[in-house]
Design a protein around this motif. Structure first.
Motif, PDB file in Angstrom:
ATOM      1  N   ARG A 234       0.808  -1.216   0.000  1.00 20.21           N
ATOM      2  CA  ARG A 234       0.000   0.000   0.000  1.00 20.21           C
ATOM      3  C   ARG A 234       0.841   1.265   0.000  1.00 20.21           C
ATOM      4  N   ALA A 235       1.912   1.270   0.754  1.00 18.04           N
ATOM      5  CA  ALA A 235       2.732   2.482   0.832  1.00 18.04           C
ATOM      6  C   ALA A 235       3.337   2.851  -0.513  1.00 18.04           C
ATOM      7  N   ASP A 236       3.502   1.861  -1.395  1.00 18.53           N
ATOM      8  CA  ASP A 236       4.057   2.126  -2.721  1.00 18.53           C
ATOM      9  C   ASP A 236       2.983   2.460  -3.744  1.00 18.53           C
ATOM     10  N   GLY A 237       1.708   2.424  -3.328  1.00 11.36           N
ATOM     11  CA  GLY A 237       0.615   2.770  -4.233  1.00 11.36           C
ATOM     12  C   GLY A 237       0.307   1.722  -5.279  1.00 11.36           C
ATOM     13  N   VAL A 238       0.729   0.476  -5.052  1.00 11.12           N
ATOM     14  CA  VAL A 238       0.533  -0.596  -6.030  1.00 11.12           C
ATOM     15  C   VAL A 238      -0.858  -1.198  -5.878  1.00 11.12           C
TER      16      VAL A 238
END
Length: 402
Positions: A234-238
């Motif tokens: 989630r933190a990488d926006g994937v």
């Protein structure tokens, strides 16, 4: 600002929080292949299958998006229908509790500018982009009304999430009134996409069987292994999309659902923004007692890899977990499983391999799931096992720069 203007602004902010509106829009045409990979990413999906007969009713489907983003779109599927499907109202909002939505968050979706759309038998249709931003991990409610629907309905049978039905319910309302029945399936909705906030961000699709579908995990808690993977990324926006179907096989169709190879285009390659597919299939071929060999499965995997590579995707293979104790297990199937896993680890067909066999097997008896992760049938992992599968996937292996 007058009262009407304040109300409109509040509705947009309540549904699409945390950021301002994006000005660019997704293409209005049906996405396929690389044309949509720079436009948006799939943030939720469920593989299409027959779920029962169509009916004149409203549906409020609850789904959890993975990546956040702007310009939300939904895909309505009539893949298994034998009649055109008309949707005369479609809305998207944020769930508050049960069938009730956050006040003011429910907004109409359009299709080529119209509030209604007819999806041909066997077809799919994407909505127009909805301006604004949806937070990562949001519980999204997509409400549809299908007057005069008939013939087989398309959806996803095992949602492990409670959604809502109503004969006279208003898809455009925020409240729970009229939503008088619950359903454990998703109906007609099979994908949601967003435009990511970070340029170049892509999505991962998990192509699998009942283990990927979530059988054995706790219903209503989003503890399937793709859910755990989505939280890791989630933190990488994937974006992470779940293309698991119970009973699915690599080589042959089952219960009206095509094989993994047969549904690759619809469930993976047609989704926007996909960069990587994780292939976790094979145990159903082994336990079907159909004489499938390791060479047969290797050929099936290679077909999937070849087609995914041709579309520019990275492909991650997953070793087959042990299943001794399941009623269809025998020593012949176990021998083929070991051959298959050896091929997956050493054959070089995949860009990377997640060794779920090693993550889940019992050190004292490698033919069985280890204690503490077995959901009870000796085939499907429980919540802890689902987490272990997700942790076996190396995030660095999901981008091979093809």
């Amino acid at each position: 600002m007058n009262g009407r203007g304040r109300a409109c602004r509040a509705a947009a902010v309540l549904l699409l929080t945390l950021a301002g509106q994006a000005t660019a829009a997704f293409p209005a045409t049906e996405p396929s292949g690389p044309t949509v990979r720079g436009s948006g990413i799939v943030t939720w999906a469920a593989s299409a299958q027959r779920v029962g007969p169509g009916a004149d009713r409203s549906y409020r489907m609850i789904v959890r998006v993975s990546a956040g983003g702007s310009d939300l779109r939904v895909r309505i599927s009539n893949a298994f229908g034998d009649h055109p499907l008309t949707v005369d109202a479609a809305h998207a909002g944020l769930q508050r509790e049960g069938a009730a939505l956050r006040p003011g968050s429910n907004r109409p979706l359009t299709f080529d500018g119209a509030r209604s759309v007819t999806v041909p038998a066997g077809g799919v249709v994407w909505s127009d982009p909805l301006p604004g931003r949806v937070p990562a991990g949001a519980r999204l409610a997509v409400s549809l009304r299908t007057p005069d629907a008939r013939g087989p309905a398309t959806g996803h049978e095992m949602a492990l999430t409670t959604s809502y039905l109503g004969r006279d319910a208003d898809p455009g309302g925020d409240g729970a009134a009229g939503w008088d029945r619950t359903t454990g399936s998703w109906w007609y909705l099979d994908a949601v996409s967003v435009r990511p906030g970070r340029p170049g961000t892509g999505a991962v699709v998990a192509l699998g069987d009942s283990i990927t579908d979530g059988w054995g995990s706790t219903p209503g808690t989003d503890r399937r292994w793709p859910d755990y993977l989505a939280r890791r990324l989630r933190a990488d926006g994937v974006g992470v999309a779940n293309a698991g179907v119970s009973g699915n096989r690599v080589l042959t169709g089952h219960s009206g659902v095509p094989s993994a190879s047969g549904r690759l285009e619809r469930d993976v390659l047609s989704q926007p923004g996909v960069r990587t597919v994780i292939v976790y299939e094979g145990v159903n071929d082994l336990k079907s007692r159909s004489g499938v060999s390791a060479a047969d499965l290797a050929a099936g995997y290679r077909d999937i890899v070849r087609r995914a590579h041709a579309a520019g995707l990275c492909v991650v293979g997953v070793t087959v977990a042990p299943f001794k104790g399941w009623f269809q297990w025998d020593s012949d199937a176990e021998a083929v499983r070991r051959e298959v896993n050896h091929h997956l680890r050493t054959g070089g067909d995949f860009d990377a391999v997640a060794d779920v066999d090693r993550a889940l097997r019992d050190p004292a008896d490698p033919e069985r799931l280890r204690p503490g992760i077995d959901a009870g049938d000796h085939l499907h992992p429980d919540d802890a096992g689902m987490r272990a599968i997700a942790e076996a996937v190396d995030p660095a292996a999901l981008d091979c720069r093809r």
